[in-house]
Design an enzyme around this catalytic site. Structure first.
Site: not given
Ligand SMILES: NC(=O)c1ccc[n+]([C@@H]2O[C@H](COP(=O)([O-])OP(=O)(O)OC[C@H]3O[C@@H](n4cnc5c(N)ncnc54)[C@H](OP(=O)(O)O)[C@@H]3O)[C@@H](O)[C@H]2O)c1
Length: 266
Positions: A144, A157
């Site tokens: 991130s 975070y």
């Molecule tokens: N959205 C943003 O603005 C943003 C910005 C910067 C970085 N990111 C990063 O992008 C990545 C994806 O985030 P997102 O925004 O797409 O969020 P999201 O829709 O909440 O997706 C998170 C994913 O991670 C999985 N997950 C969480 N804990 C897990 C575990 N213990 N074991 C296996 N799977 C797990 C969840 O699946 P289950 O619930 O099915 O386990 C889900 O598929 C993250 O690393 C986040 O920090 C996001």
């Protein structure tokens, strides 16, 4: 054009059950790539598989658990040698400093840092087997840009993503001699279930589909560091280059405003 995605490739994606991981899976399947998809929610992975049943294989697992990951290790090569591991599973828990609780810090570190490190326990041997056959092998770590500035409530975070980026860059140095690339992805705000919970303004918010396209475009061009959207990441870099005393004043003022807004909403 990098050889990474130039032909049909075997890819493992964690965190594929929603948000950025789901959008990446759909986009890669449209390109004919073969995918093994992981998350804890089996039903969501099976629904995703319906988009391209011959290309997408669900492999539900908790990435923080060694045992859970070992149980799916064989599946990573179900379509052939593993060429790419996209370690994207993550969480974002904010701290309420008035109710300080180190469990919040632990939750971020365990999922974002340890979960990614554990995923490599099973991905790295598979990627090495692909390299031994002369095939490309890439680790993609979704970090991130949030940690580039000390945002209030993001102690857990931000610390987890700072650690993750360091981990990834250090791993890049160690794996260079083996010809295994390590790519670091640093998104700004992306509209996903993770950010739908946020109660503060998110400048330059992009969709998950847009994020997926930017990541794939960076990978195809052979970039090892992919940060977007540029207007947001350049702004953060510029702020980060200011004298620390100025950064501290700005960060404290932003944290105060965020607390005031929260209190008004309650
Ligand atoms: N959205 C943003 O603005 C943003 C910005 C910067 C970085 N990111 C990063 O992008 C990545 C994806 O985030 P997102 O925004 O797409 O969020 P999201 O829709 O909440 O997706 C998170 C994913 O991670 C999985 N997950 C969480 N804990 C897990 C575990 N213990 N074991 C296996 N799977 C797990 C969840 O699946 P289950 O619930 O099915 O386990 C889900 O598929 C993250 O690393 C986040 O920090 C996001």
């Amino acid at each position: 054009m990098s050889p990474r995605l130039s032909s049909k490739t075997n890819i493992w994606i964690t965190g594929a059950s929603s948000g950025i991981g789901e959008a990446l899976t759909r986009a890669l399947a449209r390109g004919g790539h073969r995918l093994v998809v992981t998350g804890r929610r089996q039903d969501a992975l099976e629904a995703l598989q319906q988009h391209a049943p011959e290309l997408i294989t669900p492999a539900p697992a908790d990435t923080t658990s060694r045992e859970s990951l070992q149980a799916i290790a064989d599946r990573l090569e179900s379509h052939g040698p593993l060429n790419m591991a996209v370690l994207n599973a993550g969480t974002c828990e904010y701290l309420d400093v008035g109710q300080y609780d180190s469990d919040v810090i632990e939750a971020n570190l365990v999922t974002n840092v340890l979960g990614t490190a554990r995923s490599l326990d099973i991905a790295l041997p598979a990627l090495r087997r692909a390299r031994s056959q002369g095939q490309p092998a890439t680790v993609v770590i979704v970090s991130s840009s949030a940690w580039w500035f000390p945002f209030g409530r993001a102690e857990g975070y931000g610390a987890s993503k700072a650690a993750l980026s360091y981990f990834a860059h250090s791993l890049r140095a160690d794996l260079a001699a083996e010809g295994i690339d390590v790519v670091v992805v640093s998104p700004g705000f992306v509209k996903t279930p993770l950010t739908d919970r946020n109660d503060f303004p998110m400048p330059f918010l992009v969709t998950a589909e847009d994020a997926a396209e930017r990541i794939l475009s960076g990978l195809a061009k052979g970039h090892n560091d992919i940060a977007f959207p540029k207007r947001f990441t350049w702004l953060l870099r510029a702020l980060g280059a200011l004298p620390q005393a100025l950064i501290d004043r700005m960060a404290a003022s932003m944290a105060r405003k965020s607390t005031d807004t929260q209190e008004k909403q309650e």
